[in-house]
Design an enzyme around this catalytic site. Structure first.
Site, PDB file in Angstrom:
ATOM      1  N   PHE A 128      24.801 -39.717 -25.370  1.00 19.47           N
ATOM      2  CA  PHE A 128      24.857 -39.024 -26.653  1.00 19.47           C
ATOM      3  C   PHE A 128      23.426 -38.907 -27.193  1.00 19.47           C
ATOM      4  O   PHE A 128      22.621 -39.837 -27.035  1.00 19.47           O
ATOM      5  CB  PHE A 128      25.749 -39.804 -27.624  1.00 19.47           C
ATOM      6  CG  PHE A 128      26.049 -39.036 -28.873  1.00 19.47           C
ATOM      7  CD1 PHE A 128      27.013 -38.038 -28.871  1.00 19.47           C
ATOM      8  CD2 PHE A 128      25.345 -39.277 -30.038  1.00 19.47           C
ATOM      9  CE1 PHE A 128      27.278 -37.305 -30.018  1.00 19.47           C
ATOM     10  CE2 PHE A 128      25.604 -38.550 -31.191  1.00 19.47           C
ATOM     11  CZ  PHE A 128      26.569 -37.570 -31.181  1.00 19.47           C
ATOM     12  N   ASP A 146      26.915 -48.393 -25.006  1.00 16.65           N
ATOM     13  CA  ASP A 146      27.368 -47.600 -26.156  1.00 16.65           C
ATOM     14  C   ASP A 146      28.856 -47.329 -25.959  1.00 16.65           C
ATOM     15  O   ASP A 146      29.243 -46.554 -25.086  1.00 16.65           O
ATOM     16  CB  ASP A 146      26.583 -46.293 -26.232  1.00 16.65           C
ATOM     17  CG  ASP A 146      27.099 -45.382 -27.339  1.00 16.65           C
ATOM     18  OD1 ASP A 146      28.182 -45.661 -27.898  1.00 16.65           O
ATOM     19  OD2 ASP A 146      26.416 -44.380 -27.645  1.00 16.65           O
ATOM     20  N   TYR A 150      34.706 -44.670 -36.126  1.00 14.09           N
ATOM     21  CA  TYR A 150      35.390 -43.518 -36.741  1.00 14.09           C
ATOM     22  C   TYR A 150      36.066 -42.606 -35.727  1.00 14.09           C
ATOM     23  O   TYR A 150      36.623 -41.588 -36.106  1.00 14.09           O
ATOM     24  CB  TYR A 150      34.451 -42.714 -37.640  1.00 14.09           C
ATOM     25  CG  TYR A 150      33.095 -42.366 -37.078  1.00 14.09           C
ATOM     26  CD1 TYR A 150      32.954 -41.331 -36.156  1.00 14.09           C
ATOM     27  CD2 TYR A 150      31.963 -43.039 -37.496  1.00 14.09           C
ATOM     28  CE1 TYR A 150      31.705 -40.997 -35.659  1.00 14.09           C
ATOM     29  CE2 TYR A 150      30.705 -42.712 -36.997  1.00 14.09           C
ATOM     30  CZ  TYR A 150      30.587 -41.691 -36.083  1.00 14.09           C
ATOM     31  OH  TYR A 150      29.354 -41.359 -35.596  1.00 14.09           O
ATOM     32  N   LYS A 151      36.008 -42.962 -34.451  1.00 15.78           N
ATOM     33  CA  LYS A 151      36.677 -42.145 -33.439  1.00 15.78           C
ATOM     34  C   LYS A 151      38.077 -42.716 -33.185  1.00 15.78           C
ATOM     35  O   LYS A 151      38.953 -42.593 -34.023  1.00 15.78           O
ATOM     36  CB  LYS A 151      35.812 -42.077 -32.191  1.00 15.78           C
ATOM     37  CG  LYS A 151      34.447 -41.414 -32.445  1.00 15.78           C
ATOM     38  CD  LYS A 151      33.603 -41.387 -31.188  1.00 15.78           C
ATOM     39  CE  LYS A 151      32.204 -40.853 -31.462  1.00 15.78           C
ATOM     40  NZ  LYS A 151      32.177 -39.414 -31.763  1.00 15.78           N
ATOM     41  N   ARG A 182      36.212 -29.567 -25.891  1.00 19.85           N
ATOM     42  CA  ARG A 182      36.665 -30.955 -25.712  1.00 19.85           C
ATOM     43  C   ARG A 182      37.990 -31.180 -26.423  1.00 19.85           C
ATOM     44  O   ARG A 182      38.176 -30.757 -27.566  1.00 19.85           O
ATOM     45  CB  ARG A 182      35.654 -31.935 -26.314  1.00 19.85           C
ATOM     46  CG  ARG A 182      34.296 -31.955 -25.669  1.00 19.85           C
ATOM     47  CD  ARG A 182      33.530 -33.228 -26.066  1.00 19.85           C
ATOM     48  NE  ARG A 182      33.658 -33.533 -27.494  1.00 19.85           N
ATOM     49  CZ  ARG A 182      33.253 -34.657 -28.058  1.00 19.85           C
ATOM     50  NH1 ARG A 182      32.722 -35.619 -27.306  1.00 19.85           N
ATOM     51  NH2 ARG A 182      33.382 -34.851 -29.346  1.00 19.85           N
TER      52      ARG A 182
END
Lengths: 419, 419
Positions: free
Chosen positions: A125, A197, A222-223, A371
Site C-alpha cells: 500500500f 502490515d 476500519y476495514k 475491487r
C-alpha cells in the site's frame, strides 16, 4: 451452478448468515467495499452515546481512570490480538496506520543497528512505501523495494545486510495472499526482523503472529474490523522485543509513570510504552463496540465463508462476465486468495460508477482494477450473485451505445435480479 | 468583596454567562479542570450520532467524499485557526499532540539543517521534553532545555547554532504566560525557527500566530476547546514554510494525489501534506461540533472573563486561605497569568481528593500543586467562590483531627455554601 437459487441455497446453509443482523446496512445496497471501510455494527451508536453521555459528560476528567480510558488502548488492543493470534499484552491501539508504521519500522531498524538495508514489498500500500522511504532516509538506511514474491530471493542475495523486512499477508490490489510464517522464518534466518502490515488481512484471514514468530505488525481497524471511518490503528510488538524496543515516538503515555511527569523519558516495561499520546477515546469506543461482533465467531469460520464467497464470485465471473472485456486478477487457488476478488477492465472507473448507481458498492484502483471485498459477517452469496449479474448487464449495455441513456435502476427488486 | 453575593453580582454582569447553556455539566459539580479535559458541549451527542448514523451507516465508503471526511482535517483545522490567529490553510487536525510534536520538531529542524542545537522549554509539558529528546537524538542534534524565562539569554549565548526553539505560551504547572511575539522575534533574529505548544492557551488566550510570525505550532483540542477525551491534535505551519517543509510522517493522505497511489511520495503543495493517515472521523466530528460554541464568541471576551475569574480567585484566596498552608504559585499580575490558578500545599493530593468528594474538580501536579482552570464559557464567579470556600473549610478541618471522620458533603446546597 451460479443461479440465484443456488446463491439462496448457499445462504441458507451459511452458519454465519445470522451475523448480518449485527450490522445496519442501508436498504437496497450490496456492500462489497468492507475491505476499504467496514459497515456499521448495530451496537455502535448506543456504545458511542454511552461513552459521550454516561462517561465524558457525567464523569468528566475521572473518565480516564473510572471508565478505563487510560487502559483502553491496551484493552482494545488485546481484543484485536485475539483475532491476529497475539497473546494479551502485545497489541496496542492508537493513531493512524501511517504513524504506527513509522514507529514500527524505526523501532525494528533499531533492533538491528548493524544492518543497512530496509527491504520492503514494492507492491505494498502506498503509505507503506512512503513511510519506509522516510524511515530509511532518516536512519541512513538503504531502501530496497521488490515484489513480495521476490523477497525471499532478495533475502538470499544480501541477507546479512538486511535489518528489517516489511511485507503484507494480502496484496491490497490483487488480493493475493503471502505466507507470513515462511517469510518470517526466512527473515529470521537472515538475522533480520519483520514488520507486517495486516490492514487487508485482520478479521478476514487466520493470522498467528505469536506462532509464526512475527516481530512487529501494524494494521488499521476500519476495514474488516468495522471500527468506523479512520478508526484507530494498532501495533503489535512481540513480547521478546519489549525491553529492547527503542521507539522514536516517546509520548508521555508510554512513560513508566506518566503522571509522575519526570524530566526524562523512561518507557513502561510493558506494551504500554507504545501508547504514545492521549488516545482518541470516542473513536476507540466505537472500535471497542465493533469488536463485540467477533465475540462468538471464529476467524476460521470467517475464512471458510470468504473463501466460499470468493469461489462463488469466480464461478459467476466465468458464467456471466466471459467475453465482456474483464480479466480475473485474483488467484483462483483458494489458498492464495484473500477476502476479495479483483477484476481488471479497461472501463473500470465508469463501470464502478454505474454499479454504485445500481446499489452495488466496490472500489476502483486506477487505472483498470475493480475491487470487491467480502466481509463474511454481512456479505451473502446472493449479494455476490446480484453484483456479478448487474456488472455483466452494465458491461453488455455499455457495448450498445443507445442503451447509455437508460435510467439507472436500483439493484434490489423482485424482477431485476432474477438470473 | 469576596462574598457569595459579590460573586452572584459578577455573574449577573457577565456577558458570557449564557454560554454555560451550551454545555452539559453534571449536577452538583464545580468543574475547574477544563484545562485538562473540557466539559461536553450540549450539541456533541447529536452531531456524533449524525456522523455515525446519517453518514457512516447510510453512505458507507462515500462518506469520504460526500460527507467531506477527507477534507475534515483541514476544514476543522481552519476553525481552530480562527481561534489562534491563523489564516485559513495553515492548520490541520489529526493524531495526538505527541505525534504532531514529533512531526513539527523534525520538520522545523530540517528547515535549518546547518544548525546543531534544539533549544526547548525545560519546564514544558513532559511529552514536549520527551519528544524533543527523541528528535534531537534521531537527527543528531544537541538538546538544551532551559526555563522559558532563560530562553532569550540562551539564544544570545549560542544563537547562531540554534535551529529550533520549542516553547509554550502558558506554563502548564504554574499558569504563567510567556510572550509569543517576543520570543519568536528573538528566535528569528538568531536565524532559528519556533515551534509553539499551544495546549494550555488555545481557546483561552488571544493568540496571533500569523501576526507574531510563528513558524510551527501544535496543540490539543480536548482542553479549552472541549473536543472530547483524546480529541485530535492540530498542527500549524506558516504558509511561507509549506513548500520547503520536509516532514518525516509522509503518510499517503499528505500526498499530492493520494488516490493515484503512485510509487513515490510527492507531498501536496498545501497544508494537506500534513494530513498523514486516515483521520479519526468520529473523534473529529465531536471536535467539529464543539467548535460551534465559539462561533459567536470572541477570544478577547473569553480572555477578559478568565482574567476576571483568576483575579476573583486570588481575592478569595487572600480572604479565605491565608494562614492555612497555601501558597499562590500563579502570578498576581493579570497579564502574566493564564486561564488557571495554581496553589501549592504540602497536603495537595489529599485536599484535591476531598474537594472532589464535595463536587469541586481540579487536579494535582505532584507533589504539591493544586491546579484550577477556568473555561470562561462555563465557569462562573460563584463557582470560584464556592470552590475556594470549600477548600478553606477542608484545610481547616484537616487541622482538627477529630473532624476527619465527618461524612463528605456535596458542595451545592442552600446552606452549605452561604458565605
Amino acid at each position: 451452478m451460479t443461479s440465484r437459487a443456488t446463491a439462496e441455497r448457499l445462504d441458507r446453509a451459511d452458519p454465519l448468515a445470522p451475523a448480518r443482523e449485527r450490522f445496519e446496512l442501508p436498504a437496497g445496497v450490496v456492500y462489497l467495499d468492507g475491505n476499504s471501510l467496514g459497515a456499521m455494527p448495530a451496537g455502535t451508536p448506543a456504545a458511542l452515546d454511552r461513552t459521550v453521555r454516561r462517561q465524558w459528560r457525567d464523569h468528566l476528567i475521572k473518565g480516564w481512570t473510572d471508565d478505563g480510558w487510560l487502559d483502553a488502548p491496551m484493552r482494545v488492543g488485546d481484543r484485536i490480538g485475539r483475532l491476529i493470534g497475539a497473546a494479551p499484552g502485545q497489541t496496542v491501539t492508537g493513531d493512524s496506520t501511517s504513524v504506527q508504521l513509522f514507529n514500527a519500522l524505526t523501532t525494528a531498524a533499531r533492533l538491528r543497528p548493524d544492518r543497512r538495508i530496509l527491504l520492503s514489498d514494492g507492491d505494498g500500500f502506498p503509505t507503506d512505501r512512503y513511510l519506509a522511504a522516510s524511515v530509511a532516509r532518516m536512519l541512513g538506511l538503504e531502501l530496497r523495494q521488490v515484489p513480495m514474491a521476490e523477497l525471499p530471493a532478495a533475502l538470499d542475495a544480501y541477507g546479512d545486510e538486511v535489518g528489517v523486512v516489511l511485507g503484507s499477508p494480502v496484496d491490497f490490489r490483487t488480493g493475493e495472499t503471502h505466507d507470513v510464517a515462511d517469510l518470517t522464518a526466512r527473515t529470521h534466518r537472515a538475522g533480520a526482523v519483520t514488520v507486517w502490515d495486516l490492514c487487508h488481512a485482520a478479521g478476514a484471514l487466520p493470522l498467528a503472529l505469536d506462532a509464526d514468530g512475527v516481530d512487529l505488525a501494524v494494521g488499521c481497524s476500519y476495514k474488516y474490523l468495522s471500527g468506523g471511518p479512520g478508526a484507530p490503528a494498532y501495533l503489535y510488538v512481540a513480547r521478546r522485543h519489549h525491553a529492547a524496543a527503542d521507539q522514536p515516538l516517546t509520548g508521555w503515555l508510554g512513560h513508566a509513570a506518566p503522571f509522575a511527569m519526570t524530566p526524562d523519558y523512561r518507557p513502561a516495561d510493558s506494551m504500554a510504552r507504545f501508547r504514545i499520546g492521549a488516545p482518541h477515546i470516542l473513536s476507540l469506543s466505537a472500535l471497542d463496540a465493533a469488536l463485540d461482533v467477533f465475540d462468538d465467531v471464529s476467524v476460521a469460520d470467517i475464512r471458510a465463508k470468504n473463501t466460499g464467497l470468493g469461489r462463488f464470485f469466480i464461478e459467476c465471473f466465468d458464467a456471466r462476465l466471459a467475453g465482456l472485456g474483464f480479466e480475473l486478477v485474483t488467484p483462483r487457488d483458494d489458498a492464495r486468495r484473500g477476502s476479495q476478488v479483483t477484476l481488471s477492465h479497461p472501463d473500470a472507473a465508469r463501470l464502478m460508477d454505474q454499479l454504485a448507481a445500481r446499489g452495488v458498492i466496490g472500489d476502483v484502483r486506477p487505472p483498470t482494477l475493480l475491487r470487491f471485498g467480502f466481509n463474511s459477517l454481512y456479505v451473502s452469496y446472493t449479494d455476490i450473485h446480484d453484483a456479478v449479474t448487474v456488472l455483466g448487464d452494465l458491461a453488455e449495455a455499455n457495448r450498445r451505445p443507445h442503451d447509455r441513456t437508460a435510467p439507472a435502476q436500483r439493484l434490489i427488486g423482485e424482477t431485476h435480479v432474477a438470473q
